[in-house]
Design an enzyme around this catalytic site. Sequence first.
Site, mmCIF file in Angstrom:
data_model
loop_
_atom_site.group_PDB
_atom_site.id
_atom_site.type_symbol
_atom_site.label_atom_id
_atom_site.label_comp_id
_atom_site.label_asym_id
_atom_site.label_seq_id
_atom_site.Cartn_x
_atom_site.Cartn_y
_atom_site.Cartn_z
ATOM 1 N N ALA A 56 -10.881 13.116 -6.275
ATOM 2 C CA ALA A 56 -12.433 12.654 -6.812
ATOM 3 C C ALA A 56 -13.312 13.777 -6.482
ATOM 4 O O ALA A 56 -12.910 15.016 -6.185
ATOM 5 C CB ALA A 56 -12.430 12.201 -5.443
ATOM 6 N N GLN A 98 -11.080 12.273 -12.281
ATOM 7 C CA GLN A 98 -11.346 11.382 -11.262
ATOM 8 C C GLN A 98 -13.675 11.493 -11.250
ATOM 9 O O GLN A 98 -13.146 12.864 -9.509
ATOM 10 C CB GLN A 98 -11.201 10.742 -10.554
ATOM 11 C CG GLN A 98 -11.597 9.724 -9.613
ATOM 12 C CD GLN A 98 -10.717 9.247 -8.540
ATOM 13 O OE1 GLN A 98 -11.282 9.215 -7.348
ATOM 14 N NE2 GLN A 98 -10.389 7.468 -8.767
ATOM 15 N N TYR A 180 -16.957 4.492 -1.229
ATOM 16 C CA TYR A 180 -17.888 5.169 -1.901
ATOM 17 C C TYR A 180 -18.865 5.336 -2.231
ATOM 18 O O TYR A 180 -19.409 3.834 -3.093
ATOM 19 C CB TYR A 180 -16.652 6.627 -2.617
ATOM 20 C CG TYR A 180 -16.089 7.224 -2.256
ATOM 21 C CD1 TYR A 180 -16.199 8.014 -0.666
ATOM 22 C CD2 TYR A 180 -14.600 7.279 -2.850
ATOM 23 C CE1 TYR A 180 -15.589 8.072 -0.017
ATOM 24 C CE2 TYR A 180 -13.859 7.494 -1.441
ATOM 25 C CZ TYR A 180 -14.386 8.261 -0.608
ATOM 26 O OH TYR A 180 -13.143 9.004 0.519
ATOM 27 N N LEU A 299 1.524 1.488 -2.380
ATOM 28 C CA LEU A 299 3.024 1.249 -1.857
ATOM 29 C C LEU A 299 4.017 1.650 -3.414
ATOM 30 O O LEU A 299 4.979 0.211 -3.449
ATOM 31 C CB LEU A 299 3.183 0.810 -1.036
ATOM 32 C CG LEU A 299 1.936 0.989 0.416
ATOM 33 C CD1 LEU A 299 1.888 -0.046 1.596
ATOM 34 C CD2 LEU A 299 2.293 2.273 0.792
ATOM 35 N N ARG A 322 1.103 8.767 -2.636
ATOM 36 C CA ARG A 322 1.939 8.977 -1.889
ATOM 37 C C ARG A 322 2.809 9.518 -2.405
ATOM 38 O O ARG A 322 4.377 11.062 -2.246
ATOM 39 C CB ARG A 322 1.889 8.875 -0.056
ATOM 40 C CG ARG A 322 0.106 8.342 0.029
ATOM 41 C CD ARG A 322 0.068 7.761 1.223
ATOM 42 N NE ARG A 322 -1.547 7.872 1.535
ATOM 43 C CZ ARG A 322 -1.964 7.622 2.743
ATOM 44 N NH1 ARG A 322 -1.322 7.712 3.788
ATOM 45 N NH2 ARG A 322 -3.001 7.382 2.786
#
Length: 352
Positions: A56, A98, A180, A299, A322
């Site tokens: 971001a 982004q 956001y 995930l 992740r």
Amino acid sequence: MNLFAPLAQRSLTLRNRLVIAPMCQYSAVDGMPDDWHMVHLGSRAVGGAAVVIAEATAVSAEGRISPGDVGLWNEQQLAAWQPITRFITAHGAVAGVQLAHAGRKASAMRPWDGGHPLPAGAGAWPTVAPSALPFDQHWPVPQALDEQAINGVVADFRAAAQRALDAGFQLVEIHAAHGYLLHQFLSPLSNRRTDRYGGSFENRTRLLREVIAAVRDVWPQALPLWLRISATDWVDGGWDIEQSVRLAHELKDLGVDLVDASSGGVVPHAKIPLAPGYQVPFAARIRREAHMATGAVGLITESTHAARIIEEGAADVVLIARESLRDPYFPRRAAQELGVAITAPLQYQRAW
């Protein structure tokens, strides 16, 4: 379709369907990417991903989540991104960025410092939002944007998109998720306005549509524009999948090429049923009902799971987040596990 089939996005051809999701590193000073960002993003291009999306990236200083966020609000930041995008592109990946504004969730500590609002004596700055509603207890009350300030936000996104192009990025993703600013306008939980930017679906989506139009005005027609949304707030009365599908129906005419379907973030205590692939059904429904290309994220840690998402037509790309922090070379590992031969850099070919 399969995970390692190419995908056309306007004039670009992605070499496979694995995308590195934007993940904040909170490691910049004055919005400037540095050697950390070069190694972090560059290693994932070497790792075989089709697209590497930078975290971001704030369109204005006040739009940063934390003082450690990168930005594209000035020419010095533009120049600092150029060697990074050159490296990503040289190693066969598409360099994406982004563009974001944190709104009422801005002016926060880095996660490892607690993630709480910055104290007044630690460089805190005023925050803005559609309505003067704080994110949570002990968070500051943001200033509700007037129409002049809203126009300024649109101009900031436009200018940041032009800088992204000049910096060498080939793909822009607009961040309208995770609570956001653009998501704050979409959700009735955070948007209590009574003017033309609040109330009805058309009004709550107005700012996002204006931002998309402004970005598309400077972003070449030959290059793809993606949009990340939170497909649901996971709270009754909030933004939901039905509204996400309705929005997606309108996006092609606005010049959006893919919806990256995440969820949550606009309120702090939503009950989210975390499990592998828990957001994939949102990508699948948007793809099926709105006939819009989608990205699945959340995930997804196993190569067989990622492959199944593509094979079943639930999404057009899989975004790895992740898991790519644990293994920057996840696409190469996935190819080995799935029995697919992919090209390695010359320096690495003796290992394949």
